[in-house]
Scaffold this motif. Structure first.
Motif, mmCIF file in Angstrom:
data_model
loop_
_atom_site.group_PDB
_atom_site.id
_atom_site.type_symbol
_atom_site.label_atom_id
_atom_site.label_comp_id
_atom_site.label_asym_id
_atom_site.label_seq_id
_atom_site.Cartn_x
_atom_site.Cartn_y
_atom_site.Cartn_z
ATOM 1 N N ASN A 100 2.256 -6.451 11.557
ATOM 2 C CA ASN A 100 2.815 -6.971 10.297
ATOM 3 C C ASN A 100 3.718 -8.187 10.454
ATOM 4 N N HIS B 152 2.801 -10.690 7.800
ATOM 5 C CA HIS B 152 3.287 -10.327 6.467
ATOM 6 C C HIS B 152 4.778 -10.655 6.344
ATOM 7 N N ASP C 162 -0.885 -9.536 1.502
ATOM 8 C CA ASP C 162 -0.669 -8.213 0.920
ATOM 9 C C ASP C 162 -0.980 -7.117 1.937
ATOM 10 N N MET C 163 -0.176 -6.037 1.888
ATOM 11 C CA MET C 163 -0.449 -4.848 2.705
ATOM 12 C C MET C 163 -1.084 -3.809 1.789
ATOM 13 N N TYR C 164 -2.147 -3.177 2.291
ATOM 14 C CA TYR C 164 -2.769 -2.127 1.504
ATOM 15 C C TYR C 164 -3.392 -1.099 2.459
ATOM 16 N N THR C 165 -3.881 -0.037 1.893
ATOM 17 C CA THR C 165 -4.488 1.010 2.714
ATOM 18 C C THR C 165 -5.943 1.202 2.296
ATOM 19 N N GLU C 166 -6.807 1.324 3.305
ATOM 20 C CA GLU C 166 -8.223 1.545 3.012
ATOM 21 C C GLU C 166 -8.698 2.710 3.885
ATOM 22 N N LYS D 227 -4.339 -8.437 3.790
ATOM 23 C CA LYS D 227 -5.273 -9.351 3.161
ATOM 24 C C LYS D 227 -4.518 -10.551 2.607
ATOM 25 N N ASN E 144 -1.905 -4.490 13.239
ATOM 26 C CA ASN E 144 -0.970 -4.060 12.190
ATOM 27 C C ASN E 144 0.498 -4.113 12.617
ATOM 28 N N PRO F 74 -4.046 1.234 7.460
ATOM 29 C CA PRO F 74 -3.291 0.099 6.936
ATOM 30 C C PRO F 74 -4.051 -1.221 7.165
ATOM 31 N N ARG G 276 -4.073 -13.439 -0.074
ATOM 32 C CA ARG G 276 -4.465 -13.900 -1.410
ATOM 33 C C ARG G 276 -4.667 -15.411 -1.323
#
Lengths: 68, 420
Positions: B346, B349, B361-365, B372, B344, B369, B374
């Motif tokens: 980044n 990104h 794309d940055m997202y949180t799960e 992914k 991470n 952090p 696209r």
């Protein structure tokens, strides 16, 4: 609209004309992209294709038309 | 153990590793030490009318902690009388009869001068000659080296003059300081060259001292352009070798030179058409003993590949090198991020967002952090995988295209038949 969505829309339009029996008569390219003139009997339409993916897709479809 | 012996335009060598004509091959003492260390051949530092050198000759470019990423020199050809060099070549050849000794030569572009030096050098038993049409500094100001090597007619004519009297193979060493190296390579072949070697060094200025405002290096406050070599120039050299290897008019063996620092570099040059390689900067940086790892590594590689002789590597990748217009427009790769390995940082990104196609794309799960790709927006540029600091975090994976392969040239041909 994202490039992807725009290209999908342009590809759909290419498919649509071909499925309706239009044939590609002329193709030319300039600074504004690709212009395709489709014809069916007396009917003629011009489609401007902006996206790179759709221009690739159209070339593949044109190849298919020439092989029919 | 694979067979590492090469036959380069009739010159036999126990392995494909030769020292290039440069400071490491200035004397018999050095070349004999190199042969003891394991080098298969040496191209003696260029012989000609003894020159005068200046003091402060080398400079290096370090990048991000890597010392000698590039190397710059303003040293000229030998400053020792021809007879001294010839005596040492004679002694070295006597001691190492199975190693290749090539004499690099540079004289003014006159027929009698080429005849004279070729005859004198061959009399002491060299295995071949390398005509130096590449040295970019000093000698070029006197009409020799790169000044000759940038004019195809002069390359052809001087090669012809050397060949008129030569009994050993003539290699023509080419300058990269030219728009299209195949033009001078073809000229060398027209002149009768038995082989070509490339690249000589690239015109360069290593830097400017921000305190004194002197050039690096400087000679009493003045500088002059030098020749650039070392790891930084390898991609340039590899392309030039490949362009010559796939040119049907350059139908002679190629000796690859330019930033070769390990066995992997050597194997790449050979796959791209070089029958052997020459090394300088890596030896100047690390000493002659680096050849031990180069020999072991190449041996192991060939064994793992089940290849009996290093000569079987030569040119195997040439047919894969083509023109842009012959590449498949519909081939598709996309980036795939392994979040189990990703740290991470980044960087991917940021690189994609700022300088490529904005598809990471940055997202949180579960509070963690994540990143992914696209895929529909990924153009397969490779930038994210290039800037990623963690091995295995980003892979470029093939995606089956829904449309048939088509090159730009095929596309243009197809579309032109629908032009008005």
């Amino acid at each position: 609209m994202s490039d992807h969505l725009l290209s999908m829309d342009e590809m759909r339009q290419v498919d649509d004309y071909l499925e309706r029996g239009f044939k590609v008569h002329y193709v030319y390219e300039n600074l504004s992209g690709m212009f395709v003139e489709f014809g069916r009997q007396e009917e003629e339409v011009c489609l401007q294709i902006l996206t790179a993916d759709a221009r690739k897709y159209f070339a593949a479809k044109l190849q298919e038309q020439t092989q029919l | 153990m694979a067979d590492l012996r090469i036959d380069f335009a009739g010159i036999k060598s126990p392995n494909p590793y030769w020292l290039a004509s440069a400071p490491p091959t200035n004397s018999g003492y050095q070349v004999q030490r190199a042969f003891e260390a394991g080098w298969g051949g040496a191209v003696w530092k260029t012989l000609g009318e003894p020159i005068l050198n200046v003091s402060s000759r080398f400079a290096a470019v370090s990048f991000n902690g890597q010392r000698v990423a590039g190397f710059n020199n303003i040293e000229l050809i030998t400053d020792r009388p021809l007879e001294v060099n010839l005596q040492e070549i004679l002694e070295t050849k006597k001691r190492f009869p199975n190693h290749a000794i090539i004499a690099s030569l540079m004289v003014e572009p006159q027929q009698e001068k080429w005849h004279e030096i070729v005859k004198k050098v061959e009399a002491v038993g060299v295995d071949g000659l390398e005509l130096n049409f590449g040295c970019p500094h000093g000698m070029a100001e006197r009409g020799m080296g790169a000044a000759s090597g940038q004019v195809p007619d002069l390359v052809e004519k001087q090669t012809h003059w050397a060949k008129e009297v030569a009994r050993t193979p003539v290699i023509v060493k080419l300058t990269p300081n030219i728009t299209d190296i195949t033009m001078t390579a073809e000229a060398a072949v027209r002149g009768g060259a038995d082989a070509v070697s490339m690249i000589n060094t690239i015109n360069s200025l290593a830097g400017v001292d921000l305190d004194s405002w002197n050039t690096v290096p400087h000679v009493a406050g003045k500088g002059a352009h030098g020749g650039y070599c070392g790891p930084a120039v390898k991609p340039i050299a590899l392309n030039m070798v490949a362009e010559c290897a796939r040119n049907p008019f350059v139908n002679v063996p190629i000796s690859g030179i330019g930033g070769i620092s390990n066995w992997q570099d050597a194997a790449e040059f050979m796959l791209m058409g070089a029958t052997g390689v020459q090394v300088c900067t890596a030896a100047m940086h690390h000493g002659f003993s680096i050849v031990e790892d180069m020999i072991d590594g190449l041996n192991n590689y060939l064994d793992e590949k089940g290849i009996a002789s290093v000569m079987d590597l030569v040119g195997k990748s040439v047919q894969r090198y083509s023109n842009w217009g012959d590449l498949d427009l519909n081939y598709k790769v996309v980036a795939e991020i392994n979040n189990d390995v990703c740290i991470n940082c980044n960087k991917c990104h940021i690189a994609c967002e700022d300088t490529s196609h904005q598809c990471i794309d940055m997202y949180t799960e579960s509070g963690r952090p994540m990143l992914k790709v696209r895929e529909q927006d990924c153009v397969g540029c490779n930038l994210c995988s290039i800037v990623c600091p963690v091995d295995g975090a980003i892979s470029m994976v093939e995606r089956m295209s829904t449309i048939a392969p088509m090159t730009w040239n095929e596309r243009q041909s197809l579309i032109s038949s629908f032009d008005r």
